[in-house]
Design a protein around this motif. Sequence first.
Motif, PDB file in Angstrom:
ATOM      1  N   PRO A  42       0.966  -1.415  -0.349  1.00  0.00           N
ATOM      2  CA  PRO A  42       0.249   0.248   0.325  1.00  0.00           C
ATOM      3  C   PRO A  42       1.065   1.198  -0.236  1.00  0.00           C
ATOM      4  N   ILE A  43       0.417   2.112  -0.799  1.00  0.00           N
ATOM      5  CA  ILE A  43       1.220   3.473  -0.316  1.00  0.00           C
ATOM      6  C   ILE A  43       0.419   4.328   0.175  1.00  0.00           C
ATOM      7  N   VAL A  44       1.713   4.833   1.147  1.00  0.00           N
ATOM      8  CA  VAL A  44       1.150   6.217   2.860  1.00  0.00           C
ATOM      9  C   VAL A  44       1.411   7.155   1.852  1.00  0.00           C
ATOM     10  N   PRO A  45       0.038   7.854   2.170  1.00  0.00           N
ATOM     11  CA  PRO A  45       0.364   9.578   2.008  1.00  0.00           C
ATOM     12  C   PRO A  45       1.572   9.834   2.991  1.00  0.00           C
ATOM     13  N   HIS A  46       1.765  11.044   2.378  1.00  0.00           N
ATOM     14  CA  HIS A  46       2.811  11.927   3.104  1.00  0.00           C
ATOM     15  C   HIS A  46       2.911  13.186   3.248  1.00  0.00           C
ATOM     16  N   GLY A  47       3.385  14.124   3.556  1.00  0.00           N
ATOM     17  CA  GLY A  47       3.021  15.391   3.042  1.00  0.00           C
ATOM     18  C   GLY A  47       2.283  16.802   3.734  1.00  0.00           C
ATOM     19  N   PRO A  48       1.763  17.445   3.396  1.00  0.00           N
ATOM     20  CA  PRO A  48       0.922  17.992   4.017  1.00  0.00           C
ATOM     21  C   PRO A  48      -0.519  17.792   3.898  1.00  0.00           C
ATOM     22  N   LEU A  49      -0.602  17.251   2.604  1.00  0.00           N
ATOM     23  CA  LEU A  49      -2.049  16.339   2.408  1.00  0.00           C
ATOM     24  C   LEU A  49      -2.220  15.064   2.851  1.00  0.00           C
ATOM     25  N   ASP A  82       0.318   9.192  -3.094  1.00  0.00           N
ATOM     26  CA  ASP A  82       1.244   9.186  -2.261  1.00  0.00           C
ATOM     27  C   ASP A  82       1.447  10.657  -1.100  1.00  0.00           C
ATOM     28  N   GLY A  83      -0.171  11.632  -1.579  1.00  0.00           N
ATOM     29  CA  GLY A  83       0.145  12.993  -1.433  1.00  0.00           C
ATOM     30  C   GLY A  83       0.236  13.682  -1.660  1.00  0.00           C
ATOM     31  N   GLN A  84       0.786  13.809  -2.899  1.00  0.00           N
ATOM     32  CA  GLN A  84       1.137  15.165  -3.335  1.00  0.00           C
ATOM     33  C   GLN A  84       0.045  15.516  -4.882  1.00  0.00           C
ATOM     34  N   LEU A  85       0.618  16.460  -5.869  1.00  0.00           N
ATOM     35  CA  LEU A  85      -0.527  16.964  -6.639  1.00  0.00           C
ATOM     36  C   LEU A  85       0.753  17.422  -7.674  1.00  0.00           C
TER      37      LEU A  85
END
Length: 132
Positions: A42-49, A82-85
């Motif tokens: 699973p891909i775990v989101p990181h960063g501001p989002l 992963d929480g990027q845009l």
Amino acid sequence: MATLSIHFDPAVIARLTSAGGDDTIHVTLSLGAGSATQAAAPIVPHGPLAALMQAGLLKPDTVLTFHQRRANRTGRAVVTSDGQLIVDGHSSPFPSPSKAAEAVTGNVINGWTLWHTPDGSTLDQLRQKYTE
């Protein structure tokens, strides 16, 4: 000699064939061991989002948009798993809403109040829901 096989879902093929000349299409390839039943990590989101995504308030593949009427400028970005845009017209993802907004506007700007979800909420409004 190694062989590379790429299998696309029919919906992806339909999207690719219907894309206009100005559309940006993002394709993510995952290299596996060849087993179709092998589960990907699973891909775990990181960063501001990340917090919004982990709370279920923002999902991967959500399309964010903005329109600045006075500057006659619009923007479109897609949330990655992963929480990027990924911003239309840019090949690399941006780690934060503000960096993504700056890429479109050319100015330092608060992306949390600029980007809107499909239901019209800003990312800042989602963040306020999360902290309540």
